[in-house]
Write a protein that holds these residues in place. Structure first.
Motif, PDB file in Angstrom:
ATOM      1  N   GLN A  85       0.845  -1.210   0.000  1.00 12.24           N
ATOM      2  CA  GLN A  85       0.000   0.000   0.000  1.00 12.24           C
ATOM      3  C   GLN A  85       0.881   1.261   0.000  1.00 12.24           C
ATOM      4  OE1 GLN A  85      -3.500  -0.382  -0.129  1.00 12.24           O
ATOM      5  NE2 GLN A  85      -3.073  -2.558  -0.247  1.00 12.24           N
ATOM      6  N   ARG A  86       1.904   1.268   0.863  1.00 14.28           N
ATOM      7  CA  ARG A  86       2.811   2.423   0.934  1.00 14.28           C
ATOM      8  C   ARG A  86       3.616   2.568  -0.347  1.00 14.28           C
ATOM      9  NH1 ARG A  86       3.307   0.071   5.775  1.00 14.28           N
ATOM     10  NH2 ARG A  86       5.216  -0.983   5.201  1.00 14.28           N
ATOM     11  N   LEU A  87       4.146   1.463  -0.836  1.00 17.48           N
ATOM     12  CA  LEU A  87       4.970   1.494  -2.048  1.00 17.48           C
ATOM     13  C   LEU A  87       4.170   2.039  -3.236  1.00 17.48           C
ATOM     14  CD1 LEU A  87       7.859   0.506  -2.927  1.00 17.48           C
ATOM     15  CD2 LEU A  87       6.716  -1.521  -3.784  1.00 17.48           C
ATOM     16  N   THR A  88       2.965   1.538  -3.417  1.00 20.02           N
ATOM     17  CA  THR A  88       2.105   1.988  -4.517  1.00 20.02           C
ATOM     18  C   THR A  88       1.759   3.464  -4.361  1.00 20.02           C
ATOM     19  OG1 THR A  88       1.196  -0.236  -4.735  1.00 20.02           O
ATOM     20  CG2 THR A  88      -0.086   1.565  -5.674  1.00 20.02           C
ATOM     21  N   THR A  89       1.409   3.860  -3.150  1.00 16.96           N
ATOM     22  CA  THR A  89       1.032   5.248  -2.900  1.00 16.96           C
ATOM     23  C   THR A  89       2.220   6.183  -3.102  1.00 16.96           C
ATOM     24  OG1 THR A  89      -0.646   4.474  -1.346  1.00 16.96           O
ATOM     25  CG2 THR A  89      -0.047   6.804  -1.230  1.00 16.96           C
ATOM     26  N   LEU A  90       3.400   5.758  -2.697  1.00 15.57           N
ATOM     27  CA  LEU A  90       4.595   6.586  -2.917  1.00 15.57           C
ATOM     28  C   LEU A  90       4.854   6.782  -4.412  1.00 15.57           C
ATOM     29  CD1 LEU A  90       6.992   5.231  -0.163  1.00 15.57           C
ATOM     30  CD2 LEU A  90       5.979   7.518  -0.282  1.00 15.57           C
TER      31      LEU A  90
END
Length: 181
Positions: A85-90
């Motif tokens: 989730q964090r990787l995609t959002t970043l």
């Protein structure tokens, strides 16, 4: 027995130094972050980077912990085990910043734009970054959502798209526009 390496990395290093593409495998849950999580991330990053809401007091020498991103090397890809989730959002946040920096001509903005290119896309044999050579792929997204995610990272357009990726990308575009005003 598999070897376990734990490294603390900056986001820039995580994306730029990787010799492999990130793959969000089909056993992961779908991308679920919405505006609430994106707002929390934005507010946390902004308040950390600009204490006292003063844009002239940018903090560059401190470290901010985003949480773990756990990967597993599988052939020429890094399967994302945790932190999808964090990787995609970043990636969406970086692409939104890239759009904004594209119209700026000062040297600092151009350096930042070049740094972001290295995070999102792979370079060809001539060192040119190709928007079709993304550093992330998702097997968990529906075909339509995956197409929107890839399209946003390639062309930087979220208008008219309906997926969570597009909504979050558009959220960041709006926040960045306000920030630069």
């Amino acid at each position: 027995m598999a070897n376990l390496n734990i490294e603390q990395k900056k986001v820039k290093s995580l994306f730029q130094e990787s010799k492999y593409n990130f793959l969000i495998p089909d056993y992961q849950r779908p991308y679920a972050w919405g505006e609430v999580e994106c707002k929390t991330l934005w507010d946390d990053l902004f308040s950390f980077s600009f204490p006292n809401d003063d844009c002239d007091q940018f903090v560059d020498d401190e470290e901010y912990f985003l949480g773990p991103i756990v990967t597993f090397k599988n052939k020429n890809q890094m399967e994302v085990i945790d932190g999808q989730q964090r990787l995609t959002t970043l990636m969406l946040l970086l692409r939104a910043f890239y759009n904004k920096l594209g119209s700026m001509k000062d040297p600092r903005s151009q350096r930042m734009k070049e740094d972001i290119e290295k995070c999102i896309w792979r370079a060809n044999e001539f060192g040119e970054f190709e928007t079709s050579a993304l550093k992330i792929n998702s097997q968990v997204a529906t075909d339509e959502d995956k197409e929107e995610f890839i399209s946003i990272l390639k062309d930087g357009q979220g208008i008219g798209k309906k997926s969570r990726y597009a909504k979050n990308f558009n959220f960041f575009v709006e926040k960045i526009d306000i920030f630069f005003e």
